[in-house]
Design a protein around this motif. Structure first.
Motif, PDB file in Angstrom:
ATOM      1  N   ILE A  46       0.869  -1.165   0.000  1.00 30.18           N
ATOM      2  CA  ILE A  46       0.000   0.000   0.000  1.00 30.18           C
ATOM      3  C   ILE A  46       0.912   1.222   0.000  1.00 30.18           C
ATOM      4  N   HIS A  47       0.754   2.079  -0.988  1.00 33.84           N
ATOM      5  CA  HIS A  47       1.649   3.225  -1.157  1.00 33.84           C
ATOM      6  C   HIS A  47       0.956   4.508  -0.718  1.00 33.84           C
ATOM      7  N   PHE A  48       1.773   5.425  -0.182  1.00 36.12           N
ATOM      8  CA  PHE A  48       1.268   6.739   0.213  1.00 36.12           C
ATOM      9  C   PHE A  48       2.265   7.792  -0.251  1.00 36.12           C
ATOM     10  N   GLU A  49       1.786   8.783  -0.994  1.00 36.13           N
ATOM     11  CA  GLU A  49       2.660   9.801  -1.553  1.00 36.13           C
ATOM     12  C   GLU A  49       2.122  11.191  -1.223  1.00 36.13           C
ATOM     13  N   SER A  50       3.005  12.032  -0.698  1.00 31.95           N
ATOM     14  CA  SER A  50       2.632  13.421  -0.439  1.00 31.95           C
ATOM     15  C   SER A  50       3.449  14.333  -1.333  1.00 31.95           C
ATOM     16  N   GLN A  51       2.915  15.536  -1.598  1.00 30.91           N
ATOM     17  CA  GLN A  51       3.608  16.491  -2.463  1.00 30.91           C
ATOM     18  C   GLN A  51       3.858  17.772  -1.679  1.00 30.91           C
ATOM     19  N   GLY A  52       3.959  18.878  -2.368  1.00 37.89           N
ATOM     20  CA  GLY A  52       4.163  20.158  -1.711  1.00 37.89           C
ATOM     21  C   GLY A  52       5.580  20.353  -1.225  1.00 37.89           C
ATOM     22  N   ASN A  53       5.725  21.134  -0.140  1.00 33.68           N
ATOM     23  CA  ASN A  53       7.041  21.390   0.422  1.00 33.68           C
ATOM     24  C   ASN A  53       7.562  20.204   1.222  1.00 33.68           C
ATOM     25  N   GLY A  75       2.361  22.493   6.614  1.00 29.39           N
ATOM     26  CA  GLY A  75       1.001  22.901   6.280  1.00 29.39           C
ATOM     27  C   GLY A  75       0.248  21.856   5.487  1.00 29.39           C
ATOM     28  N   VAL A  76      -0.690  22.326   4.672  1.00 31.92           N
ATOM     29  CA  VAL A  76      -1.586  21.437   3.920  1.00 31.92           C
ATOM     30  C   VAL A  76      -0.988  21.133   2.553  1.00 31.92           C
ATOM     31  N   THR A  77      -1.069  19.872   2.147  1.00 35.88           N
ATOM     32  CA  THR A  77      -0.524  19.499   0.849  1.00 35.88           C
ATOM     33  C   THR A  77      -1.361  18.382   0.226  1.00 35.88           C
ATOM     34  N   ASN A  78      -1.157  18.133  -1.048  1.00 33.96           N
ATOM     35  CA  ASN A  78      -1.830  17.034  -1.730  1.00 33.96           C
ATOM     36  C   ASN A  78      -1.186  15.711  -1.348  1.00 33.96           C
ATOM     37  N   ALA A  79      -2.018  14.680  -1.219  1.00 34.94           N
ATOM     38  CA  ALA A  79      -1.484  13.362  -0.913  1.00 34.94           C
ATOM     39  C   ALA A  79      -2.383  12.291  -1.520  1.00 34.94           C
ATOM     40  N   PHE A  80      -1.813  11.104  -1.708  1.00 33.41           N
ATOM     41  CA  PHE A  80      -2.522  10.038  -2.403  1.00 33.41           C
ATOM     42  C   PHE A  80      -2.227   8.688  -1.768  1.00 33.41           C
ATOM     43  N   LEU A  81      -3.276   7.933  -1.534  1.00 29.82           N
ATOM     44  CA  LEU A  81      -3.153   6.520  -1.190  1.00 29.82           C
ATOM     45  C   LEU A  81      -3.223   5.791  -2.518  1.00 29.82           C
TER      46      LEU A  81
END
Length: 371
Positions: A46-53, A75-81
């Motif tokens: 199961i993969h989890f990826e966050s973006q942003g700073n 802070g707040v950023t985009n992320a994906f399971l």
């Protein structure tokens, strides 16, 4: 005329996947915990990826669909399971916020998995659900229109379609006003860019939280709003300089002193190709009276051969240029072109005097100018 959309295209996909977002940089890094269970999760991981700073990629072994991911974010950023190693990567999108977030559901309905602990995700998912319901109603009405000869019923359905489209616009406007710190406001604003006037769009953009507007992810929308302002009627047209089919650089300013129709199109765009006979007629009628057309193709380098073939097959004899960068065509971006065909009529002094003159509207305008 139904248009082929190609950049707005861009709008949501690039905003979600290509950009980054960080709206609380002044507060430094904060802890997050994302945990939950997705029943029926396929594959070994199961993969989890966050973006942003705070870009990060993480994964855990898939035992029973349960997962837990920890880290720090600015802070707040985009992320994906994300599920990988299957026919097509499948994901659950969230706004990753400091604190503890839970995601639970089934893989079969991954995008509808329940998210708690992320208020911004909850707010955004609520408005997206309303958009989805409206779009389903619109699809049903369009199907009725296509399948019925009843004129009275069609008028009623068209009125319903207009109301639903207006409701959809109001949803987006209300979201931006109510949640100016929510990253989803950027996406809602991008969706409004072709549905409301520039002054209203600019006013909504001005209401975004300053930190959100300064985020890297918002730069696409910031540029779009700026470009739309630059192509308002009465503005001096932005210079265009791109190679023609032989590689020679052609500039829009080369045509100063004439009326020039800057026509954005692509070889694969059916509505664009259908408009070509109308342009051929206009060009043959008015080219000796001070009228020119500058075709700007948003074909890619791989489609160069198709672009040149379309020019020949459609009997196009006016100047054609392209940087062959596809939907990243520099001129298309400068002119905030989001759907094609699109055109701008430039007067002899270089001012934009009309937009999107298709079919008889173009013929009427040219007759007004030259006869």
């Amino acid at each position: 005329m139904k248009k082929t959309q190609f950049i707005s295209t861009k709008a949501l996909w690039l905003l979600l996947f290509g950009g980054v977002l960080s709206t609380q940089l002044a507060f430094g890094q904060q802890d997050y915990l994302v945990k939950g269970k997705i029943a029926g999760w396929p594959g070994k991981y199961i993969h989890f990826e966050s973006q942003g700073n705070s870009p990060k990629k993480d994964s855990v072994l898939n035992k029973d669909g349960s997962f837990e991911f920890k880290g720090k974010i600015d802070g707040v950023t985009n992320a994906f399971l994300v599920a990988k190693g299957i026919d097509q990567p499948t994901f659950k999108f969230i706004f990753l916020e400091p604190g503890e977030i839970h995601i639970n559901g089934t893989f079969e309905h991954l995008k509808e998995a329940k998210v708690t602990g992320s208020p911004k995700t909850t707010q955004y998912e609520a408005v997206k659900l309303k958009h989805t319901l409206i779009n389903k109603q619109l699809d049903s009405l369009y199907n009725l229109l296509e399948g019925s000869p009843d004129v009275a019923k069609k008028d009623t359905w068209r009125a319903s379609i207009t109301k639903l489209q207006n409701d959809d616009v109001e949803l987006s406007k209300a979201f931006v006003k109510q949640y100016p710190t929510n990253p989803g406001a950027v996406y809602e604003l991008a969706g409004l860019s072709e549905k409301i006037g520039y002054s209203e769009l600019k006013a909504l953009h001005d209401q975004l939280d300053p930190k959100l507007k300064q985020s890297v992810q918002a730069q696409d929308v910031n540029q779009l709003v700026e470009s739309l302002g630059n192509v308002e009627l009465g503005k001096i047209a932005t210079e265009i300089a791109q190679p023609d089919t032989t590689g020679k650089i052609i500039k829009l300013s080369d045509f100063r002193g004439k009326y020039v129709l800057v026509d954005f199109w692509a070889s694969w765009c059916i509505p664009c190709r259908r408009e070509h006979p109308n342009l051929v007629k206009a060009y043959s009628t008015y080219k000796d009276k001070g009228f020119e057309i500058l075709g700007v193709s948003i074909d890619s380098k791989a489609e160069e051969w198709r672009w040149k073939r379309a020019i020949k097959n459609d009997a196009v004899t006016w100047t054609q240029i392209s940087d062959l960068n596809g939907n990243k065509n520099a001129a298309a971006q400068a002119y905030a072109v989001q759907t094609i065909p699109a055109n701008f009529l430039i007067d002899p002094t270089g001012k934009i005097v009309a937009k999107n003159l298709m079919g008889e509207k173009l013929q009427e305008k040219l007759k007004e100018l030259f006869q």
